[in-house]
Scaffold this motif. Structure first.
Motif, short mmCIF file in Angstrom:
data_model
loop_
_atom_site.label_atom_id
_atom_site.label_comp_id
_atom_site.label_asym_id
_atom_site.label_seq_id
_atom_site.Cartn_x
_atom_site.Cartn_y
_atom_site.Cartn_z
N LEU A 227 0.84 -1.19 0.00
CA LEU A 227 0.00 0.00 0.00
C LEU A 227 0.88 1.25 0.00
O LEU A 227 1.74 1.42 0.86
CB LEU A 227 -0.91 -0.01 1.23
N SER A 228 0.68 2.11 -1.00
CA SER A 228 1.51 3.32 -1.11
C SER A 228 0.64 4.50 -1.50
O SER A 228 -0.39 4.35 -2.17
CB SER A 228 2.62 3.11 -2.15
N THR A 229 1.06 5.68 -1.08
CA THR A 229 0.29 6.90 -1.34
C THR A 229 0.53 7.38 -2.76
O THR A 229 1.54 8.00 -3.07
CB THR A 229 0.69 8.00 -0.34
N LYS A 230 -0.41 7.08 -3.62
CA LYS A 230 -0.35 7.48 -5.02
C LYS A 230 -1.72 7.21 -5.63
O LYS A 230 -2.37 6.23 -5.30
CB LYS A 230 0.74 6.71 -5.77
N SER A 231 -2.16 8.07 -6.53
CA SER A 231 -3.48 7.90 -7.13
C SER A 231 -3.56 6.58 -7.89
O SER A 231 -2.68 6.25 -8.68
CB SER A 231 -3.77 9.06 -8.08
N ASN A 232 -4.64 5.82 -7.64
CA ASN A 232 -4.80 4.54 -8.31
C ASN A 232 -5.69 4.67 -9.55
O ASN A 232 -6.07 5.77 -9.95
CB ASN A 232 -5.33 3.49 -7.34
N LEU A 233 -6.02 3.54 -10.14
CA LEU A 233 -6.74 3.51 -11.41
C LEU A 233 -8.12 4.16 -11.32
O LEU A 233 -8.61 4.71 -12.31
CB LEU A 233 -6.87 2.06 -11.88
N VAL A 234 -8.76 4.09 -10.15
CA VAL A 234 -10.07 4.72 -9.98
C VAL A 234 -9.95 5.99 -9.13
O VAL A 234 -10.90 6.40 -8.46
CB VAL A 234 -11.09 3.73 -9.37
N ARG A 235 -8.77 6.60 -9.18
CA ARG A 235 -8.49 7.91 -8.59
C ARG A 235 -8.55 7.94 -7.07
O ARG A 235 -8.69 9.01 -6.46
CB ARG A 235 -9.43 8.97 -9.16
N GLY A 236 -8.47 6.79 -6.45
CA GLY A 236 -8.35 6.75 -5.00
C GLY A 236 -6.96 7.16 -4.57
O GLY A 236 -6.03 7.23 -5.39
N PRO A 237 -6.74 7.42 -3.28
CA PRO A 237 -5.46 7.97 -2.81
C PRO A 237 -4.35 6.94 -2.63
O PRO A 237 -3.21 7.33 -2.36
CB PRO A 237 -5.83 8.61 -1.47
N TYR A 238 -4.65 5.64 -2.77
CA TYR A 238 -3.64 4.62 -2.52
C TYR A 238 -3.55 3.61 -3.67
O TYR A 238 -4.57 3.18 -4.22
CB TYR A 238 -3.95 3.84 -1.23
N ILE A 239 -2.31 3.24 -4.00
CA ILE A 239 -2.07 2.08 -4.86
C ILE A 239 -2.12 0.85 -3.96
O ILE A 239 -1.45 0.80 -2.92
CB ILE A 239 -0.70 2.16 -5.55
N GLY A 240 -2.92 -0.13 -4.33
CA GLY A 240 -3.02 -1.34 -3.52
C GLY A 240 -3.30 -2.55 -4.37
O GLY A 240 -2.41 -3.08 -5.03
N GLY A 241 -4.57 -2.99 -4.38
CA GLY A 241 -4.94 -4.16 -5.16
C GLY A 241 -5.59 -3.78 -6.48
O GLY A 241 -5.17 -2.85 -7.16
N ASN A 242 -6.64 -4.51 -6.84
CA ASN A 242 -7.31 -4.34 -8.13
C ASN A 242 -8.76 -3.92 -7.92
O ASN A 242 -9.31 -4.04 -6.83
CB ASN A 242 -7.27 -5.65 -8.91
N PHE A 243 -9.38 -3.44 -9.00
CA PHE A 243 -10.80 -3.12 -8.96
C PHE A 243 -11.55 -4.28 -9.58
O PHE A 243 -11.35 -4.62 -10.75
CB PHE A 243 -11.09 -1.83 -9.74
N TRP A 244 -12.44 -4.90 -8.79
CA TRP A 244 -13.16 -6.10 -9.21
C TRP A 244 -14.62 -5.75 -9.49
O TRP A 244 -15.40 -5.53 -8.57
CB TRP A 244 -13.07 -7.18 -8.13
N ALA A 245 -14.97 -5.68 -10.77
CA ALA A 245 -16.33 -5.38 -11.19
C ALA A 245 -16.92 -6.60 -11.89
O ALA A 245 -16.23 -7.58 -12.16
CB ALA A 245 -16.34 -4.17 -12.12
N ASP A 246 -18.22 -6.55 -12.19
CA ASP A 246 -18.82 -7.57 -13.04
C ASP A 246 -19.80 -6.90 -13.99
O ASP A 246 -20.05 -5.69 -13.91
CB ASP A 246 -19.45 -8.71 -12.24
N LEU A 247 -20.35 -7.68 -14.90
CA LEU A 247 -21.19 -7.12 -15.96
C LEU A 247 -22.56 -6.68 -15.47
O LEU A 247 -23.28 -5.99 -16.18
CB LEU A 247 -21.34 -8.15 -17.09
#
Length: 368
Positions: A227-247
């Motif tokens: 976990l690090s302080t940096k904007s992630n793929l969905v613009r959250g404040p932390y780089i961490g895991g992945n965004f898990w969506a479904d259809l």
């Protein structure tokens, strides 16, 4: 006296060898060239393969916008960039759909900024290679968007992988980094790993019929970064895991709880096939997911499903897209582009000249 002569002779040999090495290294550094490809140019390279064939290790190939119908075989340590850095206007389509559109068979290749389409095998295939950098591409309409076979320590970064049977597939491939990718609207699995271990998979957007293939040993891989302080793929404040969506809009990241409002789900996501994502992303910033979806084409996916049903296609057959990509699909893709890591260059001339000076000093000292 004789011993002194022998020592002086040995020093001279070392100095001469160092000087020759320095000259060779200097010439090698100077010899790297830029090659340009333009499908409409006269007298230059009109195909990417022609430029690859003419290139030497260390060269960089720049490709002008256009559609290139060819199957690329990259067997040299080169960097290949689209001039526009936009995969929507610089496209490689498989001339022979039975072969991969792009096949990389040597180490330290950079391939960035291309649309890669229409293979019954892989859009981009890395086989038996290490330390390649695959960035800012749109891989679609193939059996596998990106396929790694016996490949290690490669970086798959910032790509859009969509409308394939399987988005990313690893076979016997270890210690790769898969990050910052949109892996969405693939008809089968988003990612599939077979006998592949120690891969780190983080900050990706997964939204597929099935995000992960079940019959794999996914516990041997890491599904989040520290976990690090940096904007992630969905613009959250932390780089961490992945965004898990479904259809259906009911994926884990879409329905989890973020009690402390840090953009990370409070509870880990249990990965299909074993393992867990301990820092799954939560959509903290309004419209962040909508922005990502604008780079994808849900309508093309639905049309593909309808075509399959109507034609009675078996699962695994690539589907021709029936609708054009949204004009805005490629906007913002430049943000995925990161500078390719430096290849291991030949040693510079500094070492040779240092040895030369040291040898001369030694001879003068002995003569005194």
């Amino acid at each position: 006296m004789e011993r002194m002569k022998e020592r002086n002779l040995q020093v001279l040999k070392i100095v001469a060898a160092a000087f020759i090495l320095a000259v060779i290294c200097t010439c090698s550094a100077v010899s790297a060239a830029n090659l340009n490809v333009d499908s409409e140019a006269e007298g230059g390279y009109t195909t990417i393969q022609a430029a690859v064939d003419a290139a030497k290790a260390g060269d960089t190939i720049f490709v002008s916008p256009g559609t290139y119908v060819e199957n690329l075989k990259i067997d040299k340590q080169v960097r290949i960039w689209s001039d526009s850095r936009n995969p929507d206007n610089t496209i490689v389509k498989a001339a022979d759909p039975a072969e991969s559109t792009v096949e990389i068979t040597t180490e330290r290749v950079t391939f960035s900024g291309f649309g890669v389409e229409d293979s019954k095998k892989a859009g981009i295939l890395l086989t038996g290679v290490n330390n390649c950098y695959i960035n800012n591409n749109r891989a679609r309409n193939s059996e596998y968007g990106i396929l790694l076979q016996e490949a290690g320590n490669n970086n798959i970064n910032g790509n859009i992988i969509t409308l394939n049977e399987i988005g990313i597939r690893l076979e016997g491939s270890n210690s790769n980094t898969i990050q910052d990718n949109l892996v969405a609207y693939n008809y089968g699995f988003g990612i599939s790993l077979e006998e592949s271990r120690k891969n780190i998979i983080f900050n990706n957007y997964f939204k597929n019929a099935e995000n992960i293939e079940e019959n794999t040993v996914n516990a041997d891989n890491t599904w989040q970064s520290t976990l690090s302080t940096k904007s992630n793929l969905v613009r959250g404040p932390y780089i961490g895991g992945n965004f898990w969506a479904d259809l259906e809009g009911t994926g884990y990241s879409e329905t989890c709880v973020d009690g402390n409002s840090n953009g990370i789900c409070d509870v880990s996501y249990e990965v299909t096939g074993g393992g867990s994502d301990n820092s799954p992303l939560y959509p903290k910033v309004p419209n962040a997911v909508t922005s990502l979806e604008s780079k994808l084409d849900a309508e093309a996916y639905e049309q593909g499903l309808a075509d399959r049903e109507g034609a009675g296609n078996e699962t695994g057959t690539p589907v021709e897209e029936q609708t054009e990509e949204n004009e805005t699909a490629g906007e913002g893709n430049e943000t995925n582009e990161t500078e390719a890591p430096e290849e291991n260059g030949a040693p510079g001339p500094g070492l040779g000249f240092t040895v030369l000076a040291a040898g001369a000093a030694y001879i003068l000292k002995r003569r005194r």
